[in-house]
Scaffold this motif. Structure first.
Motif, PDB file in Angstrom:
ATOM      1  N   LYS A   6       0.826  -1.218   0.000  1.00  0.00           N
ATOM      2  CA  LYS A   6       0.000   0.000   0.000  1.00  0.00           C
ATOM      3  C   LYS A   6       0.857   1.264   0.000  1.00  0.00           C
ATOM      4  O   LYS A   6       0.702   2.141  -0.873  1.00  0.00           O
ATOM      5  CB  LYS A   6      -0.924  -0.005   1.219  1.00  0.00           C
ATOM      6  N   ILE A   7       1.764   1.382   0.978  1.00  0.00           N
ATOM      7  CA  ILE A   7       2.570   2.597   1.106  1.00  0.00           C
ATOM      8  C   ILE A   7       3.531   2.727  -0.069  1.00  0.00           C
ATOM      9  O   ILE A   7       3.733   3.821  -0.627  1.00  0.00           O
ATOM     10  CB  ILE A   7       3.341   2.604   2.433  1.00  0.00           C
ATOM     11  N   GLY A   8       4.133   1.605  -0.480  1.00  0.00           N
ATOM     12  CA  GLY A   8       5.081   1.655  -1.588  1.00  0.00           C
ATOM     13  C   GLY A   8       4.441   2.080  -2.892  1.00  0.00           C
ATOM     14  O   GLY A   8       4.988   2.917  -3.626  1.00  0.00           O
ATOM     15  N   THR A   9       3.276   1.522  -3.185  1.00  0.00           N
ATOM     16  CA  THR A   9       2.567   1.902  -4.412  1.00  0.00           C
ATOM     17  C   THR A   9       2.212   3.384  -4.402  1.00  0.00           C
ATOM     18  O   THR A   9       2.325   4.077  -5.425  1.00  0.00           O
ATOM     19  CB  THR A   9       1.288   1.055  -4.562  1.00  0.00           C
ATOM     20  N   ASP A  10       1.821   3.869  -3.240  1.00  0.00           N
ATOM     21  CA  ASP A  10       1.454   5.285  -3.109  1.00  0.00           C
ATOM     22  C   ASP A  10       2.663   6.190  -3.348  1.00  0.00           C
ATOM     23  O   ASP A  10       2.578   7.182  -4.102  1.00  0.00           O
ATOM     24  CB  ASP A  10       0.889   5.521  -1.706  1.00  0.00           C
ATOM     25  N   ILE A  11       3.809   5.841  -2.747  1.00  0.00           N
ATOM     26  CA  ILE A  11       5.015   6.661  -2.924  1.00  0.00           C
ATOM     27  C   ILE A  11       5.433   6.683  -4.392  1.00  0.00           C
ATOM     28  O   ILE A  11       5.727   7.750  -4.960  1.00  0.00           O
ATOM     29  CB  ILE A  11       6.160   6.131  -2.038  1.00  0.00           C
ATOM     30  N   ILE A  12       5.456   5.528  -5.031  1.00  0.00           N
ATOM     31  CA  ILE A  12       5.884   5.436  -6.428  1.00  0.00           C
ATOM     32  C   ILE A  12       4.956   6.230  -7.339  1.00  0.00           C
ATOM     33  O   ILE A  12       5.412   7.011  -8.189  1.00  0.00           O
ATOM     34  CB  ILE A  12       5.958   3.960  -6.873  1.00  0.00           C
ATOM     35  N   SER A  13       3.659   6.061  -7.168  1.00  0.00           N
ATOM     36  CA  SER A  13       2.710   6.757  -8.051  1.00  0.00           C
ATOM     37  C   SER A  13       2.734   8.262  -7.818  1.00  0.00           C
ATOM     38  O   SER A  13       2.647   9.049  -8.771  1.00  0.00           O
ATOM     39  CB  SER A  13       1.294   6.204  -7.852  1.00  0.00           C
ATOM     40  N   ASN A  58       3.680  10.995 -10.646  1.00  0.00           N
ATOM     41  CA  ASN A  58       2.720  12.047 -11.019  1.00  0.00           C
ATOM     42  C   ASN A  58       3.354  13.432 -11.036  1.00  0.00           C
ATOM     43  O   ASN A  58       2.848  14.344 -11.690  1.00  0.00           O
ATOM     44  CB  ASN A  58       1.532  12.034 -10.051  1.00  0.00           C
ATOM     45  N   SER A  59       4.470  13.585 -10.310  1.00  0.00           N
ATOM     46  CA  SER A  59       5.138  14.892 -10.285  1.00  0.00           C
ATOM     47  C   SER A  59       6.334  14.955 -11.226  1.00  0.00           C
ATOM     48  O   SER A  59       7.016  15.983 -11.290  1.00  0.00           O
ATOM     49  CB  SER A  59       5.596  15.224  -8.856  1.00  0.00           C
ATOM     50  N   ALA A  60       6.586  13.868 -11.972  1.00  0.00           N
ATOM     51  CA  ALA A  60       7.780  13.821 -12.826  1.00  0.00           C
ATOM     52  C   ALA A  60       7.773  14.917 -13.890  1.00  0.00           C
ATOM     53  O   ALA A  60       8.838  15.439 -14.263  1.00  0.00           O
ATOM     54  CB  ALA A  60       7.903  12.449 -13.483  1.00  0.00           C
ATOM     55  N   ASN A  61       6.590  15.281 -14.387  1.00  0.00           N
ATOM     56  CA  ASN A  61       6.547  16.304 -15.445  1.00  0.00           C
ATOM     57  C   ASN A  61       6.878  17.704 -14.921  1.00  0.00           C
ATOM     58  O   ASN A  61       7.071  18.630 -15.701  1.00  0.00           O
ATOM     59  CB  ASN A  61       5.184  16.301 -16.130  1.00  0.00           C
ATOM     60  N   GLN A  62       6.950  17.863 -13.592  1.00  0.00           N
ATOM     61  CA  GLN A  62       7.323  19.160 -13.025  1.00  0.00           C
ATOM     62  C   GLN A  62       8.840  19.363 -12.986  1.00  0.00           C
ATOM     63  O   GLN A  62       9.297  20.489 -12.862  1.00  0.00           O
ATOM     64  CB  GLN A  62       6.788  19.284 -11.590  1.00  0.00           C
ATOM     65  N   TYR A  63       9.590  18.266 -13.045  1.00  0.00           N
ATOM     66  CA  TYR A  63      11.027  18.340 -12.803  1.00  0.00           C
ATOM     67  C   TYR A  63      11.793  17.680 -13.937  1.00  0.00           C
ATOM     68  O   TYR A  63      11.635  16.496 -14.216  1.00  0.00           O
ATOM     69  CB  TYR A  63      11.375  17.645 -11.482  1.00  0.00           C
ATOM     70  N   GLU A  64      12.660  18.448 -14.580  1.00  0.00           N
ATOM     71  CA  GLU A  64      13.425  17.925 -15.711  1.00  0.00           C
ATOM     72  C   GLU A  64      14.399  16.826 -15.305  1.00  0.00           C
ATOM     73  O   GLU A  64      14.699  15.933 -16.089  1.00  0.00           O
ATOM     74  CB  GLU A  64      14.186  19.065 -16.394  1.00  0.00           C
ATOM     75  N   PHE A  65      14.910  16.917 -14.098  1.00  0.00           N
ATOM     76  CA  PHE A  65      15.890  15.923 -13.660  1.00  0.00           C
ATOM     77  C   PHE A  65      15.259  14.567 -13.332  1.00  0.00           C
ATOM     78  O   PHE A  65      15.933  13.547 -13.372  1.00  0.00           O
ATOM     79  CB  PHE A  65      16.636  16.422 -12.418  1.00  0.00           C
ATOM     80  N   LEU A  66      13.987  14.551 -12.969  1.00  0.00           N
ATOM     81  CA  LEU A  66      13.345  13.328 -12.500  1.00  0.00           C
ATOM     82  C   LEU A  66      12.854  12.496 -13.676  1.00  0.00           C
ATOM     83  O   LEU A  66      11.959  12.906 -14.414  1.00  0.00           O
ATOM     84  CB  LEU A  66      12.175  13.675 -11.567  1.00  0.00           C
ATOM     85  N   LYS A  67      13.450  11.332 -13.852  1.00  0.00           N
ATOM     86  CA  LYS A  67      13.048  10.439 -14.941  1.00  0.00           C
ATOM     87  C   LYS A  67      11.847   9.590 -14.546  1.00  0.00           C
ATOM     88  O   LYS A  67      10.830   9.571 -15.227  1.00  0.00           O
ATOM     89  CB  LYS A  67      14.217   9.539 -15.341  1.00  0.00           C
TER      90      LYS A  67
END
Length: 461
Positions: A329-336, A340-349
């Protein structure tokens, strides 16, 4: 005056780093001081560490997965205290122990039905060494196949299958007949197995170095190819097993049946080292096939009462506290949330993983100023950017994490399985702030980056 560990600890609390400088690995002390991780911890409870000023730190490494149920769990402490006071016969070498039989029964109830025998040892690398020997004796073949970037331990046999050259360099010659292939490549595996000289294919279902996930059909393909060519399929679950990925075994995500499962780390409850190999009856009875061969492989302290009690108590905690379900539960939430915020940050793949075995991968950005800053770090030392994540996470947000492997732009999270919603928010908010800071090339975080690059270049000389 009676001997007291508490007094020794109190009297020498401030000498930890000096003692290691003088008597142990002083390079490790240099590393900790260089990156600012040189803290004096005085207490540990669950997922938290506390320093001499009682500052609370969130431990997202859990001793490289050892503390899956958290540190100093009272159920395990109680089991160990009780075991110490019972005056049980222990390590009676011309005997068999009750507690090891009970632990074997409990573990085998969690494995695929083809596995019905257990061998106990002291650590993960000992489990790998046992698997090598058992596979060679059972198949009468010598070859072992392993994957690039895999990690199976640091003793000579397991080191011979270590997919990271930095660990192998200078320690050869290693075992012959060990063949490396790419992870997730069934064609390469079939080519290696087609010689019919391969005793075992040893693979982490999810690779620890980098948290590399298999394709959906990979492990089932591995199982089929191993059956086709008479090779034993060995699943190294030393890090990814025992609830880590949101199922008891990582192989359960793909419903495969290996010939052996290797385990250690979390099974200990964090107190007494314990490892094991679950295997088929055929393997067990091939190796231990006569009475005079009853002792052809073993380990002096394996099956000791304290280790077996710790294992039994750990399994009880996993069940009673629903920690495997919480991991999912917690792991899936952290990953998703991170994705979901990856498009805000150029460095985050991307963020990836299963359960609470999580990788956060970074990449070269598109903006010219950010790209130039990235290139500066990469030129100094590949993967250095991730130190600009882990160091501020620790110093500013009191979160302990690590780079996932040598030369990787991946931060790895391997926390205890008892994380709460509070911990989840702590992780997400701290990562969000830290990643956002890396996009400000004139900010203080890039002063850190330049200092890291300078140290890397100096060490290279």
């Amino acid at each position: 005056m009676s001997f007291s560990i508490a007094e020794l600890f109190s009297q020498n609390f401030d000498r930890k780093f000096d003692l290691h400088e003088q008597y142990l690995n002083h390079q490790m002390v240099r590393v900790l001081r260089t990156i600012g991780f040189d803290r004096n911890y005085k207490k540990a409870i669950g997922q938290y560490l506390y320093d001499q000023d009682n500052n609370e730190y969130l431990d997202l490494l859990s001793g490289f997965g050892v503390f899956a149920i958290g540190r100093n769990h009272p159920t395990v402490i109680s089991a160990l205290q009780e075991t110490l006071t019972l005056e049980l016969p222990n390590l009676v070498q011309m005997d068999v122990s009750l507690l090891s039989g009970l632990l074997a029964k409990e573990i085998l109830a969690t494995t695929p039905e083809n596995l019905d025998k257990m061998f106990f040892c002291n650590s993960g690398t000992e489990a790998v060494e046992a698997a090598i020997k058992f596979a060679r004796y059972t198949t009468k073949r010598s070859g072992i196949v392993y994957c690039d970037h895999g990690f199976h331990g640091l003793t000579m046999g397991s080191l011979s299958m270590n997919g990271e050259e930095i660990f192998r360099e200078g320690f050869g010659p290693l075992l012959p007949d060990c063949i490396s292939i790419p992870f997730n490549d069934l064609s390469a595996l079939e080519q290696a197995l087609s010689s019919k000289q391969i005793a075992a294919f040893i693979v982490e279902p999810i690779q620890g170095k980098g948290v590399n996930l298999p394709d959906d059909d990979y492990l089932s393909g591995v199982e089929s190819l191993c059956r086709k060519y008479g090779t034993l399929f060995v699943a190294d679950e030393i890090q990814c097993g025992i609830g880590r990925t949101g199922k008891f075994w990582a192989i359960d995500h793909w419903n495969v049946k290996p010939d052996m499962i290797l385990m250690a780390k979390a099974l200990s409850g964090g107190f007494i080292p314990v490892g094991g190999v679950a295997m088929t009856t055929k393997i067990m009875e091939s190796v231990f096939n006569r009475m005079d061969r009853a002792v052809v492989h073993g380990s002096t302290f394996s099956k000791n009462n304290m280790a077996m009690a710790a294992g039994l108590a750990t399994l009880e905690v996993l069940r009673n506290e629903n920690l495997i379900e919480n991991s999912a539960k917690i792991g899936t939430d952290i990953i998703s949330t991170l994705n979901n915020s990856a498009n805000q940050y150029e460095f985050l793949k991307e963020a990836r993983g299963k359960g609470l075995m999580i990788a956060i991968e970074f990449q070269s950005p598109k903006s010219l100023s950010l790209k130039a800053a990235w290139a500066m770090l990469e030129a100094a030392n590949k993967g250095l950017f991730c130190q600009m994540i882990t160091i501020p996470l620790f110093k500013e947000h009191r979160i302990l994490s690590q780079v996932a492997g040598h030369g990787m732009n991946v931060v790895k999270l391997l926390p205890p399985l008892n994380l709460t919603e509070k911990d989840r928010n702590w992780i997400i908010n701290s990562l969000d702030k830290t990643i956002a800071d890396t996009h400000q090339v004139t900010g203080s975080i890039w002063t850190l980056g330049k200092n890291l690059a300078g140290h890397a270049l100096k060490n290279r000389k």
